[in-house]
Design a protein around this motif. Structure first.
Motif, PDB file in Angstrom:
ATOM      1  N   GLY A   1      -9.369  -7.230  -5.444  1.00 51.66           N
ATOM      2  CA  GLY A   1      -8.594  -6.139  -4.852  1.00 51.66           C
ATOM      3  C   GLY A   1      -7.130  -6.516  -4.718  1.00 51.66           C
ATOM      4  N   ARG A   2      -6.860  -7.712  -4.249  1.00 55.65           N
ATOM      5  CA  ARG A   2      -5.475  -8.187  -4.163  1.00 55.65           C
ATOM      6  C   ARG A   2      -4.841  -8.283  -5.542  1.00 55.65           C
ATOM      7  NH1 ARG A   2      -5.770 -13.212   0.144  1.00 55.65           N
ATOM      8  NH2 ARG A   2      -6.186 -11.990   2.031  1.00 55.65           N
ATOM      9  N   LEU A   3      -5.628  -8.730  -6.504  1.00 59.72           N
ATOM     10  CA  LEU A   3      -5.113  -8.881  -7.867  1.00 59.72           C
ATOM     11  C   LEU A   3      -4.720  -7.523  -8.444  1.00 59.72           C
ATOM     12  CD1 LEU A   3      -4.579 -10.694 -10.309  1.00 59.72           C
ATOM     13  CD2 LEU A   3      -6.983 -10.414 -10.962  1.00 59.72           C
ATOM     14  N   VAL A   4      -5.561  -6.515  -8.241  1.00 59.36           N
ATOM     15  CA  VAL A   4      -5.232  -5.161  -8.698  1.00 59.36           C
ATOM     16  C   VAL A   4      -3.930  -4.704  -8.064  1.00 59.36           C
ATOM     17  CG1 VAL A   4      -5.949  -2.735  -8.612  1.00 59.36           C
ATOM     18  CG2 VAL A   4      -7.623  -4.507  -9.171  1.00 59.36           C
ATOM     19  N   LEU A   5      -3.774  -4.981  -6.775  1.00 61.24           N
ATOM     20  CA  LEU A   5      -2.567  -4.569  -6.065  1.00 61.24           C
ATOM     21  C   LEU A   5      -1.335  -5.263  -6.634  1.00 61.24           C
ATOM     22  CD1 LEU A   5      -2.024  -2.689  -3.631  1.00 61.24           C
ATOM     23  CD2 LEU A   5      -1.828  -4.742  -2.237  1.00 61.24           C
ATOM     24  N   LEU A   6      -1.444  -6.558  -6.893  1.00 57.97           N
ATOM     25  CA  LEU A   6      -0.309  -7.312  -7.425  1.00 57.97           C
ATOM     26  C   LEU A   6       0.126  -6.793  -8.788  1.00 57.97           C
ATOM     27  CD1 LEU A   6      -1.218 -11.006  -6.516  1.00 57.97           C
ATOM     28  CD2 LEU A   6       0.656  -9.655  -5.606  1.00 57.97           C
ATOM     29  N   ARG A   7      -0.836  -6.407  -9.605  1.00 59.00           N
ATOM     30  CA  ARG A   7      -0.518  -6.009 -10.979  1.00 59.00           C
ATOM     31  C   ARG A   7      -0.199  -4.530 -11.119  1.00 59.00           C
ATOM     32  NH1 ARG A   7      -4.990  -9.795 -14.193  1.00 59.00           N
ATOM     33  NH2 ARG A   7      -3.804 -11.732 -13.973  1.00 59.00           N
ATOM     34  N   THR A   8      -0.282  -3.787 -10.016  1.00 54.52           N
ATOM     35  CA  THR A   8       0.036  -2.356 -10.076  1.00 54.52           C
ATOM     36  C   THR A   8       1.166  -1.969  -9.121  1.00 54.52           C
ATOM     37  OG1 THR A   8      -1.685  -1.848  -8.428  1.00 54.52           O
ATOM     38  CG2 THR A   8      -2.314  -1.728 -10.758  1.00 54.52           C
ATOM     39  N   THR A   9       1.722  -2.947  -8.410  1.00 55.11           N
ATOM     40  CA  THR A   9       2.736  -2.662  -7.398  1.00 55.11           C
ATOM     41  C   THR A   9       4.053  -3.344  -7.744  1.00 55.11           C
ATOM     42  OG1 THR A   9       1.001  -2.562  -5.701  1.00 55.11           O
ATOM     43  CG2 THR A   9       3.273  -2.737  -4.924  1.00 55.11           C
ATOM     44  N   LYS A  10       5.154  -2.610  -7.605  1.00 47.65           N
ATOM     45  CA  LYS A  10       6.480  -3.191  -7.817  1.00 47.65           C
ATOM     46  C   LYS A  10       6.766  -4.206  -6.716  1.00 47.65           C
ATOM     47  CE  LYS A  10       8.374   0.991  -9.957  1.00 47.65           C
ATOM     48  NZ  LYS A  10       9.399   2.055  -9.848  1.00 47.65           N
ATOM     49  N   ARG A  11       7.559  -5.218  -7.057  1.00 49.21           N
ATOM     50  CA  ARG A  11       7.859  -6.286  -6.091  1.00 49.21           C
ATOM     51  C   ARG A  11       8.434  -5.741  -4.793  1.00 49.21           C
ATOM     52  NH1 ARG A  11       6.261 -11.747  -6.990  1.00 49.21           N
ATOM     53  NH2 ARG A  11       5.532 -11.731  -9.135  1.00 49.21           N
ATOM     54  N   GLU A  12       9.354  -4.782  -4.904  1.00 45.33           N
ATOM     55  CA  GLU A  12      10.014  -4.274  -3.704  1.00 45.33           C
ATOM     56  C   GLU A  12       9.092  -3.424  -2.831  1.00 45.33           C
ATOM     57  OE1 GLU A  12      11.255  -1.674  -7.260  1.00 45.33           O
ATOM     58  OE2 GLU A  12      10.934  -3.798  -6.800  1.00 45.33           O
ATOM     59  N   GLU A  13       7.900  -3.048  -3.364  1.00 45.72           N
ATOM     60  CA  GLU A  13       6.944  -2.262  -2.596  1.00 45.72           C
ATOM     61  C   GLU A  13       5.776  -3.104  -2.096  1.00 45.72           C
ATOM     62  OE1 GLU A  13       7.330   0.757  -1.721  1.00 45.72           O
ATOM     63  OE2 GLU A  13       9.027   1.368  -2.965  1.00 45.72           O
ATOM     64  N   LEU A  14       5.824  -4.419  -2.351  1.00 50.85           N
ATOM     65  CA  LEU A  14       4.673  -5.269  -2.053  1.00 50.85           C
ATOM     66  C   LEU A  14       4.405  -5.401  -0.562  1.00 50.85           C
ATOM     67  CD1 LEU A  14       2.512  -6.895  -3.495  1.00 50.85           C
ATOM     68  CD2 LEU A  14       3.993  -8.907  -3.384  1.00 50.85           C
ATOM     69  N   VAL A  15       5.457  -5.429   0.250  1.00 54.08           N
ATOM     70  CA  VAL A  15       5.263  -5.555   1.699  1.00 54.08           C
ATOM     71  C   VAL A  15       4.503  -4.355   2.248  1.00 54.08           C
ATOM     72  CG1 VAL A  15       6.430  -5.583   3.938  1.00 54.08           C
ATOM     73  CG2 VAL A  15       7.246  -7.061   2.102  1.00 54.08           C
ATOM     74  N   SER A  16       4.905  -3.149   1.839  1.00 51.92           N
ATOM     75  CA  SER A  16       4.218  -1.945   2.311  1.00 51.92           C
ATOM     76  C   SER A  16       2.766  -1.924   1.853  1.00 51.92           C
ATOM     77  CB  SER A  16       4.944  -0.692   1.795  1.00 51.92           C
ATOM     78  OG  SER A  16       6.243  -0.611   2.324  1.00 51.92           O
ATOM     79  N   ALA A  17       2.535  -2.343   0.598  1.00 47.59           N
ATOM     80  CA  ALA A  17       1.169  -2.364   0.067  1.00 47.59           C
ATOM     81  C   ALA A  17       0.320  -3.393   0.801  1.00 47.59           C
ATOM     82  CB  ALA A  17       1.193  -2.659  -1.426  1.00 47.59           C
ATOM     83  N   MET A  18       0.883  -4.564   1.073  1.00 48.00           N
ATOM     84  CA  MET A  18       0.154  -5.618   1.772  1.00 48.00           C
ATOM     85  C   MET A  18      -0.126  -5.224   3.218  1.00 48.00           C
ATOM     86  SD  MET A  18      -0.885  -8.164   0.067  1.00 48.00           S
ATOM     87  CE  MET A  18      -0.704  -8.886  -1.572  1.00 48.00           C
ATOM     88  N   ALA A  19       0.767  -4.415   3.805  1.00 48.90           N
ATOM     89  CA  ALA A  19       0.522  -3.941   5.169  1.00 48.90           C
ATOM     90  C   ALA A  19      -0.749  -3.104   5.220  1.00 48.90           C
ATOM     91  CB  ALA A  19       1.715  -3.121   5.664  1.00 48.90           C
ATOM     92  N   LEU A  20      -0.951  -2.266   4.194  1.00 48.59           N
ATOM     93  CA  LEU A  20      -2.181  -1.485   4.113  1.00 48.59           C
ATOM     94  C   LEU A  20      -3.391  -2.374   3.896  1.00 48.59           C
ATOM     95  CD1 LEU A  20      -1.338   1.702   1.982  1.00 48.59           C
ATOM     96  CD2 LEU A  20      -2.333   1.649   4.275  1.00 48.59           C
ATOM     97  N   LEU A  21      -3.226  -3.381   3.038  1.00 48.26           N
ATOM     98  CA  LEU A  21      -4.352  -4.235   2.677  1.00 48.26           C
ATOM     99  C   LEU A  21      -4.696  -5.235   3.782  1.00 48.26           C
ATOM    100  CD1 LEU A  21      -5.869  -3.981   0.023  1.00 48.26           C
ATOM    101  CD2 LEU A  21      -4.787  -6.073  -0.767  1.00 48.26           C
TER     102      LEU A  21
ATOM    103  N   ALA B   1      14.115 -16.573   1.546  1.00 52.50           N
ATOM    104  CA  ALA B   1      12.905 -16.823   0.750  1.00 52.50           C
ATOM    105  C   ALA B   1      12.138 -15.524   0.550  1.00 52.50           C
ATOM    106  CB  ALA B   1      12.016 -17.850   1.453  1.00 52.50           C
ATOM    107  N   GLY B   2      11.755 -15.258  -0.702  1.00 52.60           N
ATOM    108  CA  GLY B   2      11.015 -14.039  -1.010  1.00 52.60           C
ATOM    109  C   GLY B   2      11.835 -12.778  -0.882  1.00 52.60           C
ATOM    110  N   ALA B   3      13.176 -12.880  -1.021  1.00 51.45           N
ATOM    111  CA  ALA B   3      14.044 -11.722  -0.822  1.00 51.45           C
ATOM    112  C   ALA B   3      13.771 -10.606  -1.827  1.00 51.45           C
ATOM    113  CB  ALA B   3      15.512 -12.151  -0.902  1.00 51.45           C
ATOM    114  N   ASP B   4      13.329 -10.954  -3.027  1.00 52.84           N
ATOM    115  CA  ASP B   4      13.028  -9.929  -4.030  1.00 52.84           C
ATOM    116  C   ASP B   4      11.882  -9.025  -3.577  1.00 52.84           C
ATOM    117  OD1 ASP B   4      14.964 -10.927  -5.655  1.00 52.84           O
ATOM    118  OD2 ASP B   4      13.615 -12.136  -6.893  1.00 52.84           O
ATOM    119  N   VAL B   5      11.004  -9.569  -2.732  1.00 51.06           N
ATOM    120  CA  VAL B   5       9.872  -8.793  -2.220  1.00 51.06           C
ATOM    121  C   VAL B   5      10.226  -8.095  -0.909  1.00 51.06           C
ATOM    122  CG1 VAL B   5       7.515  -8.954  -1.330  1.00 51.06           C
ATOM    123  CG2 VAL B   5       8.175 -10.259  -3.354  1.00 51.06           C
TER     124      VAL B   5
END
Length: 472
Positions: free
Chosen positions: A113-133, A449-453
């Motif tokens: 599930g995390r892998l699907v999220l990583l490969r379908t989510t833009k870097r700048e949207e990863l925090v919002s996606a991880m908040a849901l997950l 650190a991790g500023a791109d995300v």
């Protein structure tokens, strides 16, 4: 960001996380029907965690080889079949086997599930996606006991497992329609020796700690299993350095962000694993609450976890991973430490307030840790990273329960008395101090650190531009 993708993944992971704890309150009823003691039936809990420990390491390789979408849907199917088998079990052997089958499905759901999220989510949207997950991992263990108690009290324990069937069907349909097709990645042949070593290492530690903390078997068996697990883990490190394509690539720990996230997250998760074990026991044994009352009291922490989702992206963009994670670790430790002062005379509203704030802090910490851990991970390394993170998650949660149980046992042994409120206070104090150490790995990280995300940029950059501007 396509919000339907993380939402589908979050629902599936909520089902898996909740189910791992929901049977805790139903154990006496299940044990009575199966004709065994509740302590003996705790083997079913252990079987589930052992299955997770064995099959999580290989989940990343399978997702790369056969496709993450296919493996994710297959995991839901296996989990559902295991749920049905649990509901129709008529003996201890059948029930333990069904829980192991459930664990195989769960082992694939979380990392894939995390892998699907990583490969379908833009870097700048990863925090919002991880908040849901992150929400399922925090809400699931809190929701499990009250839901399990309600179903067992007003229906039968069989529905704890049968309720997964319609949820799974909906999940498979939505995943088929909305999850994008993710291309397979050319993989080397599976590292069979590595699979055997990681299976023995992770399952040995998880099984051993479970036996020690929940003694369904003699403690000597648990200690021996932990020793075997540690030895196999040590040998795997040697093996991974020599193998051209190891099952779990430990070179990822050379990346500062990944190393800090996994180290800090593991330490903090030990505290997270201890709290769902300690709090219901303290409220029931020390405060005299019923299981349902204690479950509804602790569930307030889920509200704190959910509210994080609505502000996580802006907070991490404003302050950066390093500052927020250190603050969340300190605040989470402080709110956990407050549990050491709760008594039956403590106003219920005050107790629930600190549980609410504690859930809020833990959610912020894990949202940031999960996103930071993948900040420097490229697409090819993603499957390895999710597998490593999931293995460490299972080991740390098992270690949290074992740590809490050991503190309670040691305290009662030293005092020579029965389990009392003071023993729980001591356990919470020790766990809180341990969670405080989770801030240490982040101190050495740079502020951006991790500023791109996260989207965070150091103000120094703006200052430098202003300094170099021509003077009028």
């Amino acid at each position: 960001m396509n919000r339907i993708v993380p939402l589908i993944l979050a629902v599936a992971l909520f089902m898996e996380n909740m189910d791992s704890t929901v049977i805790a309150t139903a154990l006496p009823a299940i044990a009575h029907d199966l004709g065994v003691g509740p302590i003996t039936l705790k083997l079913a809990l252990t079987a589930y965690m052992v299955a997770l420990a064995i099959f999580i390491p290989v989940s990343g390789w399978m997702a790369d080889k056969f496709g993450a979408k296919l493996i994710f849907r297959s995991a839901i199917v296996v989990f559902t079949i295991g749920s049905i088998c649990c509901a129709i079990s008529s003996s201890l052997f059948e029930f333990v086997g069904a829980r192991f089958l459930q664990g195989i499905g769960g082992a694939m759901m979380t990392p894939v599930g995390r892998l699907v999220l990583l490969r379908t989510t833009k870097r700048e949207e990863l925090v919002s996606a991880m908040a849901l997950l992150t929400i399922p991992a925090l809400v699931g263990p809190l929701a499990g006991p009250p839901i399990g108690g309600f179903i067992t009290t007003y229906f039968t324990w069989h529905w704890i497992f049968l309720i997964n069937v319609p949820i799974s069907v909906v999940g498979i349909i939505l995943a088929t329609i909305y999850l994008p097709e993710i291309e397979t990645i050319k993989t080397a042949p599976i590292d069979y020796i590595g699979f055997a070593l990681t299976s023995l290492a992770a399952s040995g530690v998880v099984f051993g700690l479970s036996v020690i903390s929940l003694p369904a078997l003699p403690p000597e068996i648990g200690i021996a299993a932990v020793i075997i697990g540690v030895l196999c883990g040590g040998y795997y490190i040697i093996h991974a350095r020599r193998h051209p394509a190891p099952l779990l690539n430990l070179n990822l720990f050379r990346k500062p962000a990944f190393r800090a996230a996994q180290t800090g997250g593991t330490i903090f998760r030990i505290s997270t694993g201890a709290i769902p074990f300690l709090m219901p026991l303290m409220l029931q044994l020390g405060f005299g609450m019923t299981p349902f009352e204690s479950g509804m009291t602790t569930f307030v922490g889920a509200i704190g976890a959910i509210t994080t989702k609505f502000m996580a992206k802006r907070v991490f963009a404003a302050a950066g991973f390093r500052t927020v994670l250190i603050t969340a670790a300190i605040a989470g430790s402080a709110t956990t430490f407050m549990n050491a002062f709760f008594t039956p005379q403590t106003p219920h509203a005050l107790l629930m307030f600190f549980l609410l704030v504690s859930g809020f802090c833990r959610s912020f910490f894990f949202t940031g840790t999960n996103a930071l851990g993948y900040a420097d991970i490229d697409n090819v390394e993603a499957s390895q990273a999710t597998s490593i993170a999931s293995v460490l998650q299972q080991v740390s949660l098992a270690l949290g329960v074992a740590c809490a149980a050991f503190i309670l046992e040691a305290s009662t042994t030293l005092t020579g008395d029965h389990l009392s409120l003071g023993d729980f206070h001591l356990a919470f104090a020790v766990v809180a101090l341990l969670s405080l150490a989770a801030a240490i790995p982040y101190i050495r990280l740079s502020k951006d650190a991790g500023a791109d995300v996260s989207g965070h940029r150091k103000p120094v950059v703006v200052a430098a531009v202003a300094e170099n501007a021509p003077v009028k």
